[in-house]
Scaffold this active site. Structure first.
Site, PDB file in Angstrom:
ATOM      1  N   TYR A 165       0.724  -1.239  -0.144  1.00 43.33           N
ATOM      2  CA  TYR A 165       0.101  -0.097  -0.034  1.00 43.33           C
ATOM      3  C   TYR A 165       0.783   1.282  -0.039  1.00 43.33           C
ATOM      4  O   TYR A 165       0.865   2.022  -0.834  1.00 43.33           O
ATOM      5  CB  TYR A 165      -0.960  -0.078   1.239  1.00 43.33           C
TER       6      TYR A 165
ATOM      7  N   SER B 249       4.619 -11.171  -0.520  1.00 40.36           N
ATOM      8  CA  SER B 249       3.978 -11.961   0.268  1.00 40.36           C
ATOM      9  C   SER B 249       2.786 -11.372   0.914  1.00 40.36           C
ATOM     10  O   SER B 249       1.914 -11.963   1.285  1.00 40.36           O
ATOM     11  CB  SER B 249       5.011 -12.095   1.920  1.00 40.36           C
TER      12      SER B 249
ATOM     13  N   GLY C  92       1.709  -7.895  -0.777  1.00 39.28           N
ATOM     14  CA  GLY C  92       2.023  -6.793  -1.713  1.00 39.28           C
ATOM     15  C   GLY C  92       1.281  -7.669  -3.098  1.00 39.28           C
ATOM     16  O   GLY C  92       0.732  -8.546  -3.251  1.00 39.28           O
TER      17      GLY C  92
ATOM     18  N   ALA D 246       7.848  -5.074   5.497  1.00 36.75           N
ATOM     19  CA  ALA D 246       7.685  -5.626   6.683  1.00 36.75           C
ATOM     20  C   ALA D 246       6.425  -6.498   6.831  1.00 36.75           C
ATOM     21  O   ALA D 246       5.575  -6.366   6.114  1.00 36.75           O
ATOM     22  CB  ALA D 246       7.729  -4.392   7.825  1.00 36.75           C
TER      23      ALA D 246
ATOM     24  N   TYR E 160       5.293  -6.469  17.161  1.00 42.43           N
ATOM     25  CA  TYR E 160       5.393  -5.619  15.843  1.00 42.43           C
ATOM     26  C   TYR E 160       6.067  -4.430  16.285  1.00 42.43           C
ATOM     27  O   TYR E 160       7.255  -3.866  15.682  1.00 42.43           O
ATOM     28  CB  TYR E 160       4.020  -5.323  15.252  1.00 42.43           C
TER      29      TYR E 160
ATOM     30  N   LEU F 290      -9.100   0.272  10.233  1.00 42.38           N
ATOM     31  CA  LEU F 290     -10.431   0.649  10.243  1.00 42.38           C
ATOM     32  C   LEU F 290     -11.304   1.055   9.148  1.00 42.38           C
ATOM     33  O   LEU F 290     -12.426   0.830   8.750  1.00 42.38           O
ATOM     34  CB  LEU F 290     -10.441   1.626  11.668  1.00 42.38           C
TER      35      LEU F 290
ATOM     36  N   ARG G 215     -10.320  -4.297  21.763  1.00 47.48           N
ATOM     37  CA  ARG G 215      -9.405  -5.232  20.966  1.00 47.48           C
ATOM     38  C   ARG G 215      -7.981  -5.096  21.905  1.00 47.48           C
ATOM     39  O   ARG G 215      -7.499  -4.045  22.202  1.00 47.48           O
ATOM     40  CB  ARG G 215      -8.938  -4.595  19.741  1.00 47.48           C
TER      41      ARG G 215
HETATM   42  N1  LIG Z   1      -0.398   0.862   7.049  1.00 46.72           N
HETATM   43  C1  LIG Z   1      -0.187   1.723   8.376  1.00 46.72           C
HETATM   44  O1  LIG Z   1      -1.035   2.397   8.525  1.00 46.72           O
HETATM   45  C2  LIG Z   1       1.166   1.541   8.796  1.00 46.72           C
HETATM   46  C3  LIG Z   1       1.389   2.497   9.935  1.00 46.72           C
HETATM   47  C4  LIG Z   1       2.616   2.378  10.531  1.00 46.72           C
HETATM   48  C5  LIG Z   1       3.658   1.899  10.010  1.00 46.72           C
HETATM   49  N2  LIG Z   1       3.374   1.166   8.546  1.00 46.72           N
HETATM   50  C6  LIG Z   1       4.607   0.632   8.094  1.00 46.72           C
HETATM   51  O2  LIG Z   1       4.814   0.936   6.659  1.00 46.72           O
HETATM   52  C7  LIG Z   1       5.400  -0.255   5.711  1.00 46.72           C
HETATM   53  C8  LIG Z   1       4.220  -0.519   4.606  1.00 46.72           C
HETATM   54  O3  LIG Z   1       2.857  -0.793   5.245  1.00 46.72           O
HETATM   55  P1  LIG Z   1       1.914  -0.998   4.378  1.00 46.72           P
HETATM   56  O4  LIG Z   1       0.461  -0.876   4.990  1.00 46.72           O
HETATM   57  O5  LIG Z   1       1.910  -0.677   2.778  1.00 46.72           O
HETATM   58  O6  LIG Z   1       1.925  -2.708   4.153  1.00 46.72           O
HETATM   59  P2  LIG Z   1       1.680  -3.555   2.988  1.00 46.72           P
HETATM   60  O7  LIG Z   1       1.627  -4.988   3.562  1.00 46.72           O
HETATM   61  O8  LIG Z   1       0.931  -3.149   2.177  1.00 46.72           O
HETATM   62  O9  LIG Z   1       3.363  -3.626   2.227  1.00 46.72           O
HETATM   63  C9  LIG Z   1       4.330  -4.111   2.741  1.00 46.72           C
HETATM   64  C10 LIG Z   1       5.255  -4.762   1.520  1.00 46.72           C
HETATM   65  O10 LIG Z   1       6.284  -5.447   1.900  1.00 46.72           O
HETATM   66  C11 LIG Z   1       6.401  -6.583   1.396  1.00 46.72           C
HETATM   67  N3  LIG Z   1       7.267  -7.549   1.943  1.00 46.72           N
HETATM   68  C12 LIG Z   1       7.096  -7.913   3.358  1.00 46.72           C
HETATM   69  N4  LIG Z   1       7.928  -8.580   3.863  1.00 46.72           N
HETATM   70  C13 LIG Z   1       9.059  -8.702   2.844  1.00 46.72           C
HETATM   71  C14 LIG Z   1      10.226  -8.999   2.852  1.00 46.72           C
HETATM   72  N5  LIG Z   1      10.781  -9.826   3.744  1.00 46.72           N
HETATM   73  N6  LIG Z   1      11.159  -9.003   1.735  1.00 46.72           N
HETATM   74  C15 LIG Z   1      10.597  -8.544   0.643  1.00 46.72           C
HETATM   75  N7  LIG Z   1       9.249  -7.850   0.871  1.00 46.72           N
HETATM   76  C16 LIG Z   1       8.473  -8.061   1.779  1.00 46.72           C
HETATM   77  C17 LIG Z   1       5.053  -7.220   1.157  1.00 46.72           C
HETATM   78  O11 LIG Z   1       4.878  -8.045   0.030  1.00 46.72           O
HETATM   79  C18 LIG Z   1       4.263  -5.962   0.731  1.00 46.72           C
HETATM   80  O12 LIG Z   1       4.331  -5.558  -0.664  1.00 46.72           O
HETATM   81  C19 LIG Z   1       5.419  -1.406   6.833  1.00 46.72           C
HETATM   82  O13 LIG Z   1       6.799  -1.388   7.144  1.00 46.72           O
HETATM   83  C20 LIG Z   1       4.657  -1.058   7.865  1.00 46.72           C
HETATM   84  O14 LIG Z   1       5.135  -1.567   9.052  1.00 46.72           O
HETATM   85  C21 LIG Z   1       2.391   1.014   8.037  1.00 46.72           C
HETATM   86  O1  LIG Z   2     -12.903  -3.402  12.777  1.00 42.99           O
HETATM   87  C1  LIG Z   2     -12.193  -2.517  13.608  1.00 42.99           C
HETATM   88  C2  LIG Z   2     -11.026  -2.230  13.351  1.00 42.99           C
HETATM   89  C3  LIG Z   2     -10.438  -1.247  14.296  1.00 42.99           C
HETATM   90  N1  LIG Z   2     -11.139  -0.826  15.220  1.00 42.99           N
HETATM   91  C4  LIG Z   2     -10.480   0.442  15.883  1.00 42.99           C
HETATM   92  O2  LIG Z   2     -10.068   1.412  15.240  1.00 42.99           O
HETATM   93  C5  LIG Z   2      -8.903   1.913  15.623  1.00 42.99           C
HETATM   94  C6  LIG Z   2      -7.908   2.223  14.532  1.00 42.99           C
HETATM   95  O3  LIG Z   2      -7.527   0.583  14.320  1.00 42.99           O
HETATM   96  P1  LIG Z   2      -6.653   0.331  13.037  1.00 42.99           P
HETATM   97  O4  LIG Z   2      -6.391  -1.282  13.229  1.00 42.99           O
HETATM   98  O5  LIG Z   2      -7.170   0.957  11.849  1.00 42.99           O
HETATM   99  O6  LIG Z   2      -5.058   1.160  13.500  1.00 42.99           O
HETATM  100  P2  LIG Z   2      -4.401   0.729  14.519  1.00 42.99           P
HETATM  101  O7  LIG Z   2      -4.430   2.209  15.490  1.00 42.99           O
HETATM  102  O8  LIG Z   2      -4.517  -0.311  15.401  1.00 42.99           O
HETATM  103  O9  LIG Z   2      -2.919   0.823  13.913  1.00 42.99           O
HETATM  104  C7  LIG Z   2      -1.891   1.585  13.644  1.00 42.99           C
HETATM  105  O10 LIG Z   2      -1.067   1.679  14.467  1.00 42.99           O
HETATM  106  C8  LIG Z   2      -0.514   0.066  14.836  1.00 42.99           C
HETATM  107  C9  LIG Z   2       0.475  -0.252  15.853  1.00 42.99           C
HETATM  108  O11 LIG Z   2      -0.381   0.208  16.917  1.00 42.99           O
HETATM  109  C10 LIG Z   2       0.141   0.012  13.413  1.00 42.99           C
HETATM  110  O12 LIG Z   2       1.482   0.711  13.288  1.00 42.99           O
HETATM  111  C11 LIG Z   2      -0.792  -0.058  12.283  1.00 42.99           C
HETATM  112  O13 LIG Z   2      -0.081  -0.482  11.035  1.00 42.99           O
HETATM  113  C12 LIG Z   2      -1.470   1.310  12.389  1.00 42.99           C
HETATM  114  O14 LIG Z   2      -2.573   1.424  11.408  1.00 42.99           O
HETATM  115  C13 LIG Z   2      -8.568   1.349  16.962  1.00 42.99           C
HETATM  116  O15 LIG Z   2      -8.900   2.013  17.953  1.00 42.99           O
HETATM  117  C14 LIG Z   2      -9.256  -0.058  16.872  1.00 42.99           C
HETATM  118  O16 LIG Z   2      -9.501  -0.870  17.807  1.00 42.99           O
HETATM  119  C15 LIG Z   2     -12.510  -0.858  15.273  1.00 42.99           C
HETATM  120  O17 LIG Z   2     -13.083  -0.473  16.145  1.00 42.99           O
HETATM  121  N2  LIG Z   2     -12.959  -1.946  14.440  1.00 42.99           N
END
Ligand SMILES: NC(=O)c1ccc[n+]([C@@H]2O[C@H](COP(=O)([O-])OP(=O)(O)OC[C@H]3O[C@@H](n4cnc5c(N)ncnc54)[C@H](O)[C@@H]3O)[C@@H](O)[C@H]2O)c1
Ligand SMILES: O=c1ccn([C@@H]2O[C@H](COP(=O)(O)OP(=O)(O)O[C@H]3O[C@H](CO)[C@H](O)[C@H](O)[C@H]3O)[C@@H](O)[C@H]2O)c(=O)[nH]1
Length: 315
Positions: free
Chosen positions: A11, A34, A36, A72, A138, A185, A276
């Site tokens: 993403y 994995s 993506g 990741a 994590y 969410l 949760r």
């Molecule tokens: N989405 C969020 O709200 C959020 C919040 C905080 C941090 N992050 C961090 O941002 C990054 C991207 O998140 P995202 O939501 O796009 O996740 P995502 O799962 O959509 O993307 C991660 C990508 O990394 C690839 N990947 C995973 N492990 C791998 C490996 N060992 N070698 C090669 N490729 C690998 C997957 O195939 C995928 O395409 C992550 O590091 C995640 O921890 C995301």
């Molecule tokens: O079906 C759902 C899903 C989520 N929630 C609530 O919505 C809020 C947001 O939840 P998300 O799962 O969307 O996001 P998080 O705040 O848990 O997650 C964020 O913080 C995490 C670490 O805490 C990771 O970094 C993650 O990638 C990032 O999006 C939380 O209070 C969760 O309890 C609901 O009530 N219902």
């Protein structure tokens, strides 16, 4: 710049790749697919299907100016049940990648860190100086990588920036959130509007917040991606900077569902459910450091706009 983007089929990595290409950079995506999708990799980028532990041969082919490391595992619940996957992929994998970066003299490194490094905050908004007390493997794995990067910057002169994302949502350049196992969410609520789910569960209604549901800081994917381009420019040799990325505005779970109802026109049934495990009540960023160091300013802080952009991809 010639850049390697790990996780560029995911993403956040795919949207950032699209923006890097638009800015004229030369981008190679390395992703093991994995979680993506091959079709999410923007057409202008080269693609290598590989694990991050195999980045060395790619970095050996040309003089890279930087690595942006998104790859990741990032499911909090899974990290509690299967921690080895998190220490292996996120920590051991990042160590192998950093060693390849060092071996091939890549000068810049930008890392996807997370609000989960802070754990349950003592004070909000959360600044980068806040204590880091992750409540799950994590968050702990991401914090370990932050420390690792800091030591590489100090020892080997790497110019490094860790960006600590708060809650990323929305879509940009035709790319949105498409996780097979979805826990976030906004996409879950929109799946109800799409008719893919009957209802959304509200995890906890007895939190110490005005409406009893958890509060988060939702940031538009385009604003988040843009910060990576600024980080590449701001990175300084031998220095590891850490910047939070959020709008500094909190919305409750009920407010997010309400925004989704406004945007989609769908009633979106919501069912109260137990808390949760591991959720902090409130996570809101202070992003002052990103503003001063990177010159970053969010352009789309409006929650309805964030939701509308995610929704527009689904309809
Ligand atoms: N989405 C969020 O709200 C959020 C919040 C905080 C941090 N992050 C961090 O941002 C990054 C991207 O998140 P995202 O939501 O796009 O996740 P995502 O799962 O959509 O993307 C991660 C990508 O990394 C690839 N990947 C995973 N492990 C791998 C490996 N060992 N070698 C090669 N490729 C690998 C997957 O195939 C995928 O395409 C992550 O590091 C995640 O921890 C995301
Ligand atoms: O079906 C759902 C899903 C989520 N929630 C609530 O919505 C809020 C947001 O939840 P998300 O799962 O969307 O996001 P998080 O705040 O848990 O997650 C964020 O913080 C995490 C670490 O805490 C990771 O970094 C993650 O990638 C990032 O999006 C939380 O209070 C969760 O309890 C609901 O009530 N219902």
């Amino acid at each position: 710049m010639r850049l390697l983007v790990t996780g560029g089929a995911g993403y956040i990595g795919s949207v950032t790749t699209a923006m890097l290409l638009d800015a004229g950079h030369d981008v190679t995506v390395l992703d093991d697919l994995s979680t993506g999708h091959r079709d999410a990799v923007p057409a202008g980028a080269a693609f290598v299907e590989a694990n991050i532990t195999e980045a060395g041969p790619v970095l050996a082919t040309a003089a890279y100016d930087g690595v942006l490391h998104f790859a990741a595992k990032s499911l909090v619940g899974e990290s509690v049940d299967a921690p080895a996957k998190y220490w292996g992929n996120n920590v051991a994998g990042s160590l192998a990648l950093l060693d390849a970066v060092r071996a091939h003299n890549v000068p810049r490194f930008v890392f996807s860190s997370t609000a989960a490094t802070y754990g349950d905050p003592v004070e909000v908004p959360i600044a980068e100086t806040a204590e880091t007390r992750p409540t799950n493997p994590y968050g702990a794995s991401k914090l370990a990588v932050d420390h690792m990067i800091g030591s590489y910057a100090q020892a080997y002169g790497l110019a490094a920036v860790s960006l600590r994302y708060f809650n990323v949502a929305g879509a940009h350049a035709g790319l949105g959130e498409r996780h097979t196992v979805e826990t976030h969410l906004v996409p879950l609520v929109l799946q109800v509007a799409q008719g893919k789910r009957d209802h959304v569960s509200v995890y906890g209604t007895d939190w110490p917040t005005p409406d009893g549901t958890c509060i988060r800081d939702y940031i538009h994917i385009a604003d988040l991606a843009r910060a990576h381009l600024l980080a590449l420019d701001a990175a300084t040799p031998g220095v590891h900077e850490i910047c939070n990325l959020g709008n500094g505005i909190g919305f409750s779970v009920r407010e997010v569902i309400e925004a989704c109802r406004r945007v989609t026109g769908h009633p979106i049934p919501a069912v109260d459910a137990p808390r949760r495990a591991g959720d902090p009540a409130v996570l809101v960023a202070s992003a002052d450091r990103a503003r001063t160091l990177l010159g970053w300013k969010p352009e789309h802080p409006d929650l309805d706009r964030i939701v509308a952009d995610a929704w527009s991809l689904l309809t």
